[in-house]
Write a protein that holds these residues in place. Sequence first.
Motif, PDB file in Angstrom:
ATOM      1  N   MET A 140       9.325 -47.250  52.346  1.00  0.00           N
ATOM      2  CA  MET A 140       8.581 -47.703  53.546  1.00  0.00           C
ATOM      3  C   MET A 140       7.142 -47.481  53.184  1.00  0.00           C
ATOM      4  SD  MET A 140      11.132 -47.395  56.627  1.00  0.00           S
ATOM      5  CE  MET A 140      11.565 -45.612  56.239  1.00  0.00           C
ATOM      6  N   LYS A 141       6.710 -46.129  52.920  1.00  0.00           N
ATOM      7  CA  LYS A 141       5.328 -45.895  52.682  1.00  0.00           C
ATOM      8  C   LYS A 141       4.600 -46.767  51.744  1.00  0.00           C
ATOM      9  CE  LYS A 141       4.078 -41.587  52.723  1.00  0.00           C
ATOM     10  NZ  LYS A 141       4.014 -40.165  52.352  1.00  0.00           N
ATOM     11  N   VAL A 142       5.265 -47.195  50.598  1.00  0.00           N
ATOM     12  CA  VAL A 142       4.628 -47.808  49.654  1.00  0.00           C
ATOM     13  C   VAL A 142       4.128 -49.239  50.326  1.00  0.00           C
ATOM     14  CG1 VAL A 142       5.050 -49.322  47.639  1.00  0.00           C
ATOM     15  CG2 VAL A 142       5.625 -46.698  47.568  1.00  0.00           C
ATOM     16  N   TYR A 143       5.166 -49.894  50.903  1.00  0.00           N
ATOM     17  CA  TYR A 143       5.000 -51.107  51.593  1.00  0.00           C
ATOM     18  C   TYR A 143       4.044 -51.177  52.708  1.00  0.00           C
ATOM     19  CZ  TYR A 143       8.385 -53.382  48.365  1.00  0.00           C
ATOM     20  OH  TYR A 143       9.084 -53.957  47.451  1.00  0.00           O
ATOM     21  N   GLY A 144       4.250 -50.168  53.674  1.00  0.00           N
ATOM     22  CA  GLY A 144       3.467 -50.066  55.000  1.00  0.00           C
ATOM     23  C   GLY A 144       2.191 -49.471  54.527  1.00  0.00           C
ATOM     24  N   ASN A 145       1.975 -48.642  53.769  1.00  0.00           N
ATOM     25  CA  ASN A 145       0.411 -48.030  53.894  1.00  0.00           C
ATOM     26  C   ASN A 145      -0.143 -48.627  52.564  1.00  0.00           C
ATOM     27  OD1 ASN A 145       0.923 -46.207  55.906  1.00  0.00           O
ATOM     28  ND2 ASN A 145       1.533 -44.594  54.501  1.00  0.00           N
ATOM     29  N   SER A 146       0.364 -48.703  51.428  1.00  0.00           N
ATOM     30  CA  SER A 146      -0.330 -49.034  50.372  1.00  0.00           C
ATOM     31  C   SER A 146      -0.250 -50.690  50.012  1.00  0.00           C
ATOM     32  CB  SER A 146       0.393 -48.763  48.960  1.00  0.00           C
ATOM     33  OG  SER A 146       0.521 -47.093  49.024  1.00  0.00           O
ATOM     34  N   GLY A 156       0.217 -52.666  52.778  1.00  0.00           N
ATOM     35  CA  GLY A 156      -0.029 -53.185  54.101  1.00  0.00           C
ATOM     36  C   GLY A 156       1.012 -54.377  54.403  1.00  0.00           C
ATOM     37  N   ARG A 157       2.444 -54.315  53.771  1.00  0.00           N
ATOM     38  CA  ARG A 157       3.279 -55.152  54.400  1.00  0.00           C
ATOM     39  C   ARG A 157       4.312 -54.686  55.212  1.00  0.00           C
ATOM     40  NH1 ARG A 157       5.041 -57.307  48.245  1.00  0.00           N
ATOM     41  NH2 ARG A 157       6.425 -58.603  49.329  1.00  0.00           N
ATOM     42  N   ILE A 158       4.031 -54.549  56.178  1.00  0.00           N
ATOM     43  CA  ILE A 158       4.796 -53.964  57.446  1.00  0.00           C
ATOM     44  C   ILE A 158       6.295 -54.571  57.612  1.00  0.00           C
ATOM     45  CG2 ILE A 158       4.827 -53.426  59.795  1.00  0.00           C
ATOM     46  CD1 ILE A 158       1.878 -53.198  59.821  1.00  0.00           C
ATOM     47  N   ASN A 159       6.235 -56.109  57.457  1.00  0.00           N
ATOM     48  CA  ASN A 159       7.656 -56.640  57.618  1.00  0.00           C
ATOM     49  C   ASN A 159       8.605 -55.950  56.431  1.00  0.00           C
ATOM     50  OD1 ASN A 159       6.886 -57.989  59.905  1.00  0.00           O
ATOM     51  ND2 ASN A 159       5.999 -59.786  58.778  1.00  0.00           N
ATOM     52  N   ASN A 169       4.918 -46.045  63.900  1.00  0.00           N
ATOM     53  CA  ASN A 169       3.331 -45.864  63.760  1.00  0.00           C
ATOM     54  C   ASN A 169       2.662 -46.892  63.146  1.00  0.00           C
ATOM     55  OD1 ASN A 169       2.167 -43.145  64.671  1.00  0.00           O
ATOM     56  ND2 ASN A 169       4.098 -42.202  63.438  1.00  0.00           N
ATOM     57  N   LEU A 170       3.342 -47.473  62.217  1.00  0.00           N
ATOM     58  CA  LEU A 170       2.790 -48.640  61.812  1.00  0.00           C
ATOM     59  C   LEU A 170       2.407 -49.700  62.406  1.00  0.00           C
ATOM     60  CD1 LEU A 170       4.770 -49.239  58.261  1.00  0.00           C
ATOM     61  CD2 LEU A 170       2.362 -48.232  58.380  1.00  0.00           C
TER      62      LEU A 170
END
Length: 300
Positions: A30-36, A38-41, A67-68
């Motif tokens: 989730m951190k990879v997709y959400g932070n790195s 930018g793919r929150i979905n 938080n995202l």
Amino acid sequence: MFDEIEHLVKALTLEEKRCRFSEGFFYSLMKVYGNSAGRINKAIEILFSMPEFGCWPSAKSFNFILNLLVKAKLFDEIREIFVSAPKLGVEIDGCLNILIKGLCESGNLGAALHLLDEFPKLKSRPNVMTFSPLLRGFCNKGEFEEAFRLLERMEKEGIEPDAITFNILISGLRRKGRVEEGVEVMERMKVRGCQPNSGTYQEVLYGLLDKKRNLEAGEMMWKMVSWGMRPSFLSYKKMVLGLCETKDAAEVDWVLKQMVSHGFVPKTGMWWKVVGCVVVKNKDSQEVLDRIIDRQETSG
């Protein structure tokens, strides 16, 4: 290499009967997709796919997604997440409080207030634990008007402030030198039927000592001791040094006795101040003693 990650996840899905995954594994994804990326979905998709792998998310994973969404100001999506959250087995109210606390600690008070306004839409009701971080955040910034508005909002919404709530306000006011207002808050507690605790009196005592109002501080300390409370070492130290400045030897004696009775041992520098209070007779000897004290404190 996000495409490769997706291929790997699909391969792991086929191997799910032989592989066991921890929450930490999914949290990293989730951190990879959400932070790195930018793919929150995609991060949300991973959160809700966790039970398929026999792994149920905790508040930590759920709050990461929240938080995202807050950072991206996607408040409508937050509501959608909460509607479907029960099937994840996560306690919603607790997550909201943790999220608000996190936003306040990071200084994002605007987003925390916005989230507080979303509670009715999320079919949730705030409690004392919801408001405490907000109050602390505004007090730390010196924005006391906003802090008192929050207190009034609590009362209007039928949420009874507890001693910790009031202590946050008193402590914040004390740190900004607004001691009188802190005392007024303590009196307001009593009127509302909220009994001050040792932390309340301790904060008021600190404020009086900071302002060198030794007489009032002494009365407060006497009350605390008579009620079975234990003033802190720092408050005893401040009290002794303040009384030494005014050469009030009798009061120094009482404070020292109480200090020792509570298990605190005065240090060398404090004893030198006491000696100066009791035995110094003239200006010259005071200057000599001050030099001795300075050398003692410098040497530790």
